[in-house]
Write an enzyme that holds these catalytic residues in place. Structure first.
Site, PDB file in Angstrom:
ATOM      1  N   THR A 179      50.696  41.507  41.119  1.00 29.73           N
ATOM      2  CA  THR A 179      51.351  40.679  42.138  1.00 29.73           C
ATOM      3  C   THR A 179      52.824  41.046  42.313  1.00 29.73           C
ATOM      4  O   THR A 179      53.475  41.561  41.398  1.00 29.73           O
ATOM      5  CB  THR A 179      51.249  39.197  41.753  1.00 29.73           C
ATOM      6  OG1 THR A 179      51.706  39.040  40.407  1.00 29.73           O
ATOM      7  CG2 THR A 179      49.818  38.704  41.864  1.00 29.73           C
ATOM      8  N   CYS A 220      52.298  41.843  34.366  1.00 25.90           N
ATOM      9  CA  CYS A 220      52.275  40.429  34.747  1.00 25.90           C
ATOM     10  C   CYS A 220      53.691  39.904  34.934  1.00 25.90           C
ATOM     11  O   CYS A 220      54.510  39.993  34.017  1.00 25.90           O
ATOM     12  CB  CYS A 220      51.559  39.582  33.698  1.00 25.90           C
ATOM     13  SG  CYS A 220      51.538  37.846  34.191  1.00 25.90           S
ATOM     14  N   GLY A 275      47.205  38.275  47.919  1.00 29.11           N
ATOM     15  CA  GLY A 275      46.470  37.920  49.134  1.00 29.11           C
ATOM     16  C   GLY A 275      46.751  38.875  50.283  1.00 29.11           C
ATOM     17  O   GLY A 275      47.481  39.874  50.113  1.00 29.11           O
TER      18      GLY A 275
HETATM   19  C1  FMN Z   1      45.548  33.357  39.828  1.00 31.01           C
HETATM   20  C2  FMN Z   1      45.763  34.785  39.476  1.00 31.01           C
HETATM   21  C3  FMN Z   1      45.666  35.206  38.143  1.00 31.01           C
HETATM   22  C4  FMN Z   1      45.852  36.550  37.798  1.00 31.01           C
HETATM   23  N1  FMN Z   1      45.719  36.948  36.488  1.00 31.01           N
HETATM   24  C5  FMN Z   1      45.836  38.266  36.165  1.00 31.01           C
HETATM   25  C6  FMN Z   1      45.601  38.714  34.825  1.00 31.01           C
HETATM   26  O1  FMN Z   1      45.261  37.937  33.919  1.00 31.01           O
HETATM   27  N2  FMN Z   1      45.758  40.044  34.553  1.00 31.01           N
HETATM   28  C7  FMN Z   1      46.096  40.950  35.535  1.00 31.01           C
HETATM   29  O2  FMN Z   1      46.216  42.146  35.258  1.00 31.01           O
HETATM   30  N3  FMN Z   1      46.293  40.552  36.824  1.00 31.01           N
HETATM   31  C8  FMN Z   1      46.173  39.239  37.149  1.00 31.01           C
HETATM   32  N4  FMN Z   1      46.341  38.839  38.457  1.00 31.01           N
HETATM   33  C9  FMN Z   1      46.654  39.850  39.493  1.00 31.01           C
HETATM   34  C10 FMN Z   1      45.380  40.286  40.242  1.00 31.01           C
HETATM   35  O3  FMN Z   1      44.443  40.862  39.352  1.00 31.01           O
HETATM   36  C11 FMN Z   1      45.707  41.285  41.384  1.00 31.01           C
HETATM   37  O4  FMN Z   1      46.336  42.410  40.818  1.00 31.01           O
HETATM   38  C12 FMN Z   1      46.622  40.707  42.456  1.00 31.01           C
HETATM   39  O5  FMN Z   1      46.320  39.343  42.682  1.00 31.01           O
HETATM   40  C13 FMN Z   1      46.541  41.480  43.780  1.00 31.01           C
HETATM   41  O6  FMN Z   1      45.243  41.425  44.336  1.00 31.01           O
HETATM   42  P1  FMN Z   1      44.784  40.335  45.447  1.00 31.01           P
HETATM   43  O7  FMN Z   1      45.853  40.302  46.493  1.00 31.01           O
HETATM   44  O8  FMN Z   1      43.472  40.802  45.941  1.00 31.01           O
HETATM   45  O9  FMN Z   1      44.681  39.010  44.723  1.00 31.01           O
HETATM   46  C14 FMN Z   1      46.153  37.497  38.818  1.00 31.01           C
HETATM   47  C15 FMN Z   1      46.240  37.073  40.160  1.00 31.01           C
HETATM   48  C16 FMN Z   1      46.045  35.747  40.493  1.00 31.01           C
HETATM   49  C17 FMN Z   1      46.121  35.353  41.949  1.00 31.01           C
END
Ligand code: FMN
Length: 313
Positions: free
Chosen positions: A203, A140, A227
């Protein structure tokens, strides 16, 4: 609004996959933090039909998260600096996990911590609870202690993964950060320390600026970028890790439809997670499952596992 189905449509394709010992009825879960524990999505998705529900990161005691504003929109992506806000492991045990069990969901709990000890304490607190697998978040970007700092150096990856491995026999998925020079050395360290599977990507560190106010858009200035814009980076890292480790991969980063998911599987992912897309389309997970099945049907693929790593270079 047209009627939406909360469940995937029927298919002849065998959709089951095995993610490091976790049997998933199809390859699709949700990315932690974008779906809570599924309760709020209940009108749109029957969560028992997902490959798994991955819950929001949980720590031993509740965390308040970071100051607002902590969300910013950017072209084809979003920035967040939530900071792992959560009500703590006892709340998860009392409320969300019993509900997930009752509705018949396969459950992955995303574990976070400010220290090595905290990861272990969270796992220990969950060992008697209805949990099918753990996803250890060492990635994170929005917390000062623990989180990404642990996931960027081989020695700390080895330490935290070994400690977690000793704390449970359940499938252990280790979630990696893309904010490193060489993702494969981190993946290899996680595998060597006992990970059953690796998930990626969390992210990317980014920032957005409000030029008129000459201020950052996020109170914390920097945040995690996710995203559709991050998909090429995520695909590249999944493909690199597929060539570097033997454990199965859970791929994520910008997946919005079935073809995005298929691309991740061709690059080497055994399963995929839908994240930011849930905010735009709360039914995205079902669309992705249906889209993967439709691709397989069109291509004459009888078993979805045939897609894993089938990229021809
Ligand atoms: C609002 C938000 C909260 C997130 N919280 C966590 C979390 O608590 N633990 C974690 O491992 N990843 C967390 N992530 C990361 C996502 O699980 C994921 O790895 C990342 O957003 C990439 O995927 P995506 O582009 O489909 O969103 C979070 C992402 C977002 C956008």
């Amino acid at each position: 609004m047209p009627e939406i189905s909360r469940i995937p449509r029927a298919t002849e394709v065998n959709m089951e996959v095995n993610l490091g010992g976790l049997i998933m009825k199809n390859p699709v879960t949700v990315a932690s933090g974008t779906f809570a524990a599924g309760l709020e999505y209940n009108d749109f998705v029957d969560v028992s039909t997902l490959g798994a529900v991955t819950t929001k990161g949980v720590s031993l005691n509740g965390w308040e998260g970071n100051a607002s504003p902590r969300i910013a929109e950017t072209p084809s992506g979003m920035l967040n600096s939530i900071g792992l806000q959560n009500p703590g492991v006892q709340h998860l045990k009392d409320i969300e996990l019993p509900w997930l069990r009752e509705v018949g969901a396969t459950t992955i709990v995303n574990v976070s911590g400010h220290s090595f000890d905290e990861y272990i304490q969270v796992i220990e607190a969950l060992e008697e609870a209805p949990v099918d697998a753990y996803e250890i978040n060492i990635s994170c970007p929005n917390v000062d202690a623990g989180g990404m700092t642990m996931g960027t150096h081989v020695p700390s990856v080895e330490k935290v993964v070994s400690l977690c491995r000793n704390a449970t026999k359940r499938p252990l998925i280790v979630k990696l950060t893309p904010n490193v020079t060489d993702i494969t050395e981190i993946a290899k360290a996680a595998e060597a320390s006992g990970a059953d599977a690796i998930s990626l990507i969390n992210t990317l560190l980014g920032m957005a600026i409000d030029a008129k106010r000459r201020k950052p858009q996020l109170a914390r200035v920097v945040g995690g970028f996710s995203g559709p814009a991050v998909k090429p980076v995520a695909l590249r890292m999944v493909w690199q890790c597929h060539n570097a480790v033997k454990v199965p991969l859970l791929g994520m980063g910008g997946i919005s439809n079935g073809i995005d998911a298929v691309e991740f599987m061709l690059a080497g992912a055994s399963a995929v997670a839908v994240g930011t897309a849930n905010f735009v389309n709360p039914h995205a997970t079902i669309d992705v499952i249906d889209g993967i099945a439709a691709y397989c049907e069109e291509q004459g693929v009888k078993d979805v596992k045939e897609l894993i790593g089938a990229l021809e270079c």
